[in-house]
Each structure stands twice: as C-alpha cells, then as structure tokens.
Write an enzyme that holds these catalytic residues in place. Structure first.
Site, PDB file in Angstrom:
ATOM      1  N   GLU A  86       0.785  -1.228   0.000  1.00 59.10           N
ATOM      2  CA  GLU A  86       0.000   0.000   0.000  1.00 59.10           C
ATOM      3  C   GLU A  86       0.817   1.278   0.000  1.00 59.10           C
ATOM      4  OE1 GLU A  86      -3.397   0.224  -0.094  1.00 59.10           O
ATOM      5  OE2 GLU A  86      -3.420  -1.929  -0.406  1.00 59.10           O
ATOM      6  N   SER A 462     -51.976 -28.376  38.338  1.00 55.31           N
ATOM      7  CA  SER A 462     -51.766 -28.616  39.767  1.00 55.31           C
ATOM      8  C   SER A 462     -50.445 -28.072  40.286  1.00 55.31           C
ATOM      9  CB  SER A 462     -51.849 -30.118  40.055  1.00 55.31           C
ATOM     10  OG  SER A 462     -53.164 -30.594  39.837  1.00 55.31           O
TER      11      SER A 462
END
Length: 803
Positions: A86, A462
């Site tokens: 780069e 229950s």
C-alpha cells in the site's frame, strides 16, 4: 537569454498559480474539515458479545467483526507486507506522496479515467474515518489536507494502528485481527508469512482479491506482495521462495459459540438494546450472564433427551419428504435446502438392508444407521394409537426418504430420529437472589426462536396448587387440617350448565388432611380451600409472588391452575418456598463491561438474608485484600410469606416426591427435594416444578397449538423426567441442602382421623409440623366443628351443594 527568462517566469507563474489554488482550496475547505484530534479518542465499532458466568462465549451480535489490535502486537512481517502493498514510502513522507499523486495524475490524463488514487496510508485513514468514497477532486483535496493535519497530530505508529483496525477486508471482517480469524481461524500473530501477505493484499479490493471467492487472483496478489517485500529487502530469497510455494489453505472461519444458549443470548441482546439502543451492537460491550456453562449444557441435553423420548413413545410420522428415483446430485441439492435442527441432521436414505440403512448427508458421505436405533419407529396413527411394531428397516423407510439422524457423541454412530412435534421449556433459578442459572426456550432455536420459557403463557394445572396451600397455611389452616374431598356442584347466575369439578381419577376420599391432599393432588380439596379463604384474599396473597392479577382468574377454577402464566413466572413464584418466603426477581445479566474492561453495570438484586450475609462476608474479604476494592452493598428482598409457612409447605412438597405424583424423583436418591406435578385438562400441558435450597427449576412440555399429549401422559411422565435429568446434573456431588428450620415451629403427634393432637397410645399417630400459635387442641375437644381438624366452626363453614 529571453527564452530562459520566459521559461523562468513561466515556472514562477505555474508555481504561484498552484500555490494560490492550493491556498484557496485550503481556505475554502478547511472550515468544514473535522478535527483530527478526535482520532485519538475514536471509537471503532466492535460487536456485542455475550458470555456465560464462567466466561464461555455464547453469542456475538453486530454487522462488523472486529477485534482491535495494538501496534506493539502487530508482527513485523505483516507491517512490511502491508507497506509493500500500500505505501512503501510511509516512513518518509508527511502524509502525501507527491510522486504517487503525479503518477496517478499522469494515468488520468493519458487514459481519461481514474486508475489509482495515489493515496498513502495516512490519506486512507483520512478517507476511512472522515470522508466518503466519492471520486471527486474536492474529496481528494480534502483527503490531502486532512492527511497533512493527521501527520502533524499523530505518530506513524498511531496512524498505522488506526488503519489496520479500520479497514474492511471482506466477509464482515474489519481490521486485520478479525480477517485472520475469519480466513485462517487464528490470530494475526500466529499466521505465516504467506498468510500475512494474503491479508495485506485485501485492502485494495476485498471482493476481487478475496481468497474464498477468487483464490487464483488472491494468490497472484499475494505473490506480487512477496516479490515487493523481497525487492525492498524486508525478506530474503529463501523466505520468499518458501512463502510463494505455500498453498492457499483458506476457509471461512466463524468463531463458534463455546456454549449453546441461544435463548439466553437473545434475552441478553434484547435487554442490551433496551438499555443502549443501536449502540449495543457497535460499542464493544461485554455482557456476562448469570448462567454457568455446565448447568446450561445440562439443561440443553435434558430437554433434548426428554422430548426425543416422548416423541418416540408416540411413533414415527414418516419422512419429511420422499425423493425416489432421483440422482445423487438431485439428492444433494435437496439436502442443501435443509438445515440441522437441535442436532438432528437431514439425510436421504440411499440403501435399505436387513441390518439397517445407508444414508447420504449434505457433504456427500454415506454412513450406516443400525436397525437397533430404528425399532422404536412404529407408525403414528394418532396421539393415542400406534401401528404394529416394525420387523425390518423396509417397514420404516424406503430409498429416497429424507429423514433425520443424530450422531452419538462417544463414537459418532448415527441414530434414527425425527424432529419432535411437541415442545418444552426449562428455567432454573437461584432462589437466594433470582439469578437465572439455565434457560431453554424450546427444542431448537434454529427451528423456532420463540422463547417458551419467558413468553408462552400456559395453564400450570396442579403445579399452581402450592400457592393456594400457602395462602391457606397463612390464614390459619395447618398441614393436619381436614378438608372434605367430596363431590361439589356450582351453579352461578349466567352459567348455562352447572360446574362439576372432579379429581383426575374421578374418586373421592372424604375428609382428608391437607398434607395428604397436596401429595395426592386432590382437586376438590383445593377448591374448598379457595372457597373457604376467599377469592379476594387469595388473589391479593398470590399477586405478592410477582403474578399479574390480570392473568389470575377471579373464580374457583384458580385452585385448579387455570391462570395463564409462563414457566419463568411459575419458577419465580416458587422461589419464595425455597428461600424462606422472600420475593426475588429473576435476572440474567450479571455484569456489563465496556470495550476497555471498565464495569458499566454490576447486578445487585434484592436477595435473601442468608445471601446478603454471604455477600457481606465476601465484601469483608475483598476489603481486607484491597482497601479500595469495589463492593456491592446488599439489598434485602421483601418477605412475602411467613418463613414458617414456607418451611412447612416445603416439608409437604417433599411428600409429593416421597409418596405422591412425583415419586419417580426418588430415583435421584436425595432427601432434599420438594416439588409438584401439573397436568391440565386432556393432558394439554405437562409441568413439574421442584427445588432444594440451591435451585428452583420449572419444566413445561406441550404443543405450541394446545392439543393432548396423549391419554397416559402427565406431568410425571413428560416434564418430570426432564426435571430429574437436569437436577441430577446440577446437584451432582453437592450435599443435600434444605432451607434452615426457622424458630416458632412445633412438632406434635397427631391423630390422622381427627387432625388433633393424639392422646397417649393412639394408634397410627404421626408427627406433624405446626406454627406455635396454630398447634391443634387435643382430640377430646371436637365439639362445634364442621369437620374434625378444620379451623372453621360449623356456623362459619361455606355452603356446599352435595349430590
């Protein structure tokens, strides 16, 4: 001489023109340029990560995969590779490389379009952090001006660090550390020279040079970078040749969760979004939950095995699809459309033999499935009926059937399976502070992300009765009180038909002690209790457990568990029985840390007195080691139930396991367990809630669209085995642990026929627990009572119509 003068003044004019143009551009653009100083405090987007209490990764949320890395941790080989690719003059220029710019300008003039931008790494930092990707001269001039400012404000190392952590490198990877993890499954520090060069080649064009998509082009780019490194003296010929010879061994690595807890992850994500909005996905928060990995894994496995077991009891519903006569390629194409669900892999039957079948999986591999794992597969006719037992594999499948298999963990053998039609949920809480220790919201999150543990409101049956019994015990009833288990009819204004509640086996036992009525789950006793203590009193009492009154029916059916509640709500209510009567709130997030490790939130929920004392002791130890240590001052939870009531009810619920509907749990071999089954009408819902002093766990099983689980399926057959499997793992190697006995209790010998204190020598007398103020009189004092042992005199007994 005149020509020289003309040339000289022309150069001066050009120089001055350029200087004036540049100065004008600077004066025009500089007011709109951002402050470079902000780069020092820039916040890169980092995903949200959710962990278990023991730091196992559960999930990651956010579009950008990024793991920032410091300059000091970047390998020198990668620095050389990136500079070679780069900006090889990075160390010498001041933000702008005029040679590169002139080269880019020449290419523009000769070709008529932009080929390269001539950007340095500093200019790319300026563009990535402050500008757009628009290709224009004004943007390029802004980029140059910003680059010059950046070079004045930041060091080269700081600029380089910003660049490598910001750049996009394909496949949602931002920054070089994330790219190394995505492409190679390891840190950038562990990659080879060739792999570093491959990553360094990506910033130019992440899609064009992506090694997953274009391996040949990415290799060309890699080799070019290695050549540049050799030319620049960063590597020698031997390292260059070795790196060039290395093959492109790359595949897509996504860091898998270390713990499978997707329902917990989604709950944590939703809470974080509620706290921080969209910033939750980008600010790098680290969320530590209250669930340890071992308990969550036990919950996953228990629910998975329980649903598979129930499903196999009800037969084989056939293949997901049939594809006879198709080619192998067509089969593989069809398999690619199906994903694994709950560990059950899609396969196609490729061969049927006497000893088993061969199946083709999505990778194209054929594997055997033994006949022994298929013998369960009787044909499903309906919930209560099965076809004949299969005698051979051909009775179950045929070639081209798309079916499911599961791999055994120990030897990788394939087992014949099908995706369960029923669903289940499990939630386990710490009763001392409400921490969620495990939660599973369904068979598979891939199949359905609907969290049944926290979102599905179902009738608890229950398993809701203990709340009615607790209200009764706090209103003067005792465990020895006698209530009539007899038929009852209710006819109210506006009702077309009379309501005739009944027990599940349609039998009646007459006057029965509350303890026995609870472990035998007698519906009519619960109704009479509720009728006696009153609807208003009971609704107010039960709402203290954290239930919304709107979810509680304002009629006597409440005693049978017809409220609409989630498993998490039920488990939360039950914690008061396990912790001595304290009201706690469930919570999932223990801690939230910022990206730099600073604690933003530490949970401090209301807790029991015992838990508060333990926390105070921990604080004392921490302060003795570090006087400046951060401590959390405990908050005591509200006491909503008399601790003696909670203790007596726990003792009664232990009998549900010792001699009642939860007897299967005796196989666990522990004496510290209390719980209650629950089964709704037509067995549409199966429940079990139970606990010791360490964990309160609730399990629900049923269909998403309510329908019967089967004629012989109950809370004790579907939910209880899941609960047992989980609690066995959770309590393994833990000593028995029950809530401590509070002061103010008496143990008396009781006459089982009258519920009164037994006279000396009375046969069948037994010991019972009482609050000191509720101890019963002797058996000789029975005058004036509607039912012996009842706390109500005859003239105050509620009217009951018998038939």
């Amino acid at each position: 001489m005149r020509l020289l003068k003309f040339f000289w003044w022309s150069c001066v004019a050009v120089f001055c023109g350029l200087t004036l143009s540049f100065s004008g551009a600077f004066l025009y653009l500089s007011p709109g340029l951002p402050s470079v100083e902000s780069l020092r405090s820039i916040q890169l987007q980092i995903p949200l990560r959710v962990y278990s209490s023991d730091n196992k990764l559960i999930a990651e949320f956010g579009e950008m995969r990024r793991s920032p890395i410091r300059f000091e941790d970047i390998p020198q080989d990668f620095i050389h590779a990136l500079l070679a690719a780069e900006d090889d003059n990075f160390a010498n220029h001041y933000g702008v490389d005029f040679t590169s710019l002139m080269r880019a300008a020449t290419q523009l003039l000769s070709s008529g379009h932009i080929q390269t931008g001539g950007s340095t790494i500093t200019m790319q930092v300026a563009k990535n952090f402050f500008l757009t990707n628009e290709r224009s001269f004004s943007r390029k001039i802004s980029e140059i001006l910003l680059a010059l400012q950046i070079e004045r404000e930041l060091s080269k190392n700081e600029i380089f660090e910003l660049y490598v952590n910001k750049i996009y490198l394909g496949n949602r990877a931002y920054g070089i550390e994330a790219a190394a993890q995505v492409y190679y499954g390891k840190s950038i520090r562990e990659t080879s020279l060739a792999q570093m060069a491959m990553i360094a080649g990506l910033p130019k064009a992440p899609s064009r040079y992506n090694p997953l998509i274009n391996p040949e082009r990415s290799m060309e780019r890699r080799d070019w970078i290695l050549g540049r490194m050799l030319k620049l003296g960063a590597i020698d010929q031997a390292r260059h040749d070795s790196a060039v010879a290395e093959p492109v061994a790359v595949r897509h690595h996504v860091q898998p969760p270390e713990l499978n807890a997707p329902y917990i992850a989604e709950m944590a994500r939703a809470e974080m979004v509620g706290r921080y909005g969209s910033d939750a996905y980008t600010e790098g928060f680290r969320v530590t939950t209250t669930a340890p990995a071992a308990l969550q894994e036990a919950a996953n496995q228990s629910l998975h095995d329980g649903l598979i077991s129930y499903d196999q009891r009800h037969g084989y519903r056939g293949p997901e699809t049939r594809l006879p006569g198709l080619t192998r390629e067509a089969w593989l194409q069809e398999l690619s459309k199906h994903k694994s669900i709950g560990g059950l892999e899609p396969v196609i039957v490729s061969q049927v033999e006497k000893s088993g079948i061969l199946v083709l999986d999505r990778s194209g591999q054929e594997s055997p499935v033994a006949w022994d794992s298929m013998k369960w597969a009787r044909q499903f006719l309906n919930t209560n009926s099965l076809g004949p037992r299969p005698q051979q594999p051909a009775d179950v499948v045929q070639i081209g059937d798309l079916v499911r298999v599961e791999r055994e963990a120990k030897d990788n053998n394939l087992l014949f399976r099908q995706i369960p039609a029923a669903q289940s949920a499990l939630v386990s809480l710490d009763p001392q502070n409400g921490a969620i220790r495990a939660l599973v919201g369904g068979f598979s999150f891939e199949q359905s992300n609907y969290n049944r543990a926290a979102q599905a409101k179902r009738q608890p049956g229950s398993s809701f009765k203990p709340f009615i019994y607790s209200a009764a015990l706090d209103s003067g009833f005792t465990a020895a009180s006698l209530v009539n288990d007899a038929p009852i009819v209710f006819q109210e204004a506006g009702m077309d038909e009379a309501w005739r509640p009944k027990n599940d086996n349609n039998t009646f036992l007459g006057p029965i002690r509350l303890r026995e009525a609870l472990y035998k789950s007698r519906n009519l006793v619960s109704i009479r209790l509720l009728q006696t203590i009153g609807i208003d009193y009971t609704l107010n009492y039960i709402s203290n457990f954290g239930f919304n009154k709107q979810d509680l029916p304002r009629n006597l059916s409440l005693a049978l568990g017809t409220a609409n509640l989630t498993p998490l709500e039920i488990a939360t209510g039950w914690t008061a029985f396990a912790n001595g009567g304290y009201k706690i709130q469930p919570y999932l997030i223990e801690r939230i840390d910022s990206r730099d490790g600073k604690a933003l939130f530490v949970a401090n929920p209301p807790r029991t007195a015992i838990s508060a004392n333990n926390l105070e002791e921990q604080n004392a130890v921490a302060l003795s080691q570090d006087p400046n240590a951060d401590i959390v001052k405990p908050v005591i939870a509200e006491q909503i139930v008399d601790e003696r009531t909670a203790y007596i009810l726990t003792n009664m619920l232990q009998d549900v396991i010792k001699r009642g509907t939860g007897r299967r749990a005796l196989a666990m071999g522990r004496g510290d367990l209390a719980g209650k089954t629950g089964t709704t009408n037509e067995s549409k819902d199966s429940w079990f809630s139970g606990y010791n002093a360490d964990y309160v766990t609730t399990v629900w099983s049923g269909f998403d669209q309510p329908e019967s689980l089967g004629r012989h399926e109950y809370g004790g057959t579907v939910a209880l085995p899941i609960w047992m499997s989980y609690m066995s793992a959770a309590l393994k190697d833990k000593p028995e642990h029950l809530p401590p006995e509070p002061a103010g209790l008496l143990t008396l010998r009781i006459d089982p026929m009258s519920g009164r204190a037994a006279s000396p020598g009375a046969p069948d007398a037994y010991f019972e627990l009482f609050k000191s103020e509720d101890s019963p009189p002797p058996t000789s004092e029975l005058d004036g009572l509607a039912i012996p042992g009842s706390p109500l005199p005859a003239d105050e007994a509620a009217p009951i119509d018998l038939f």
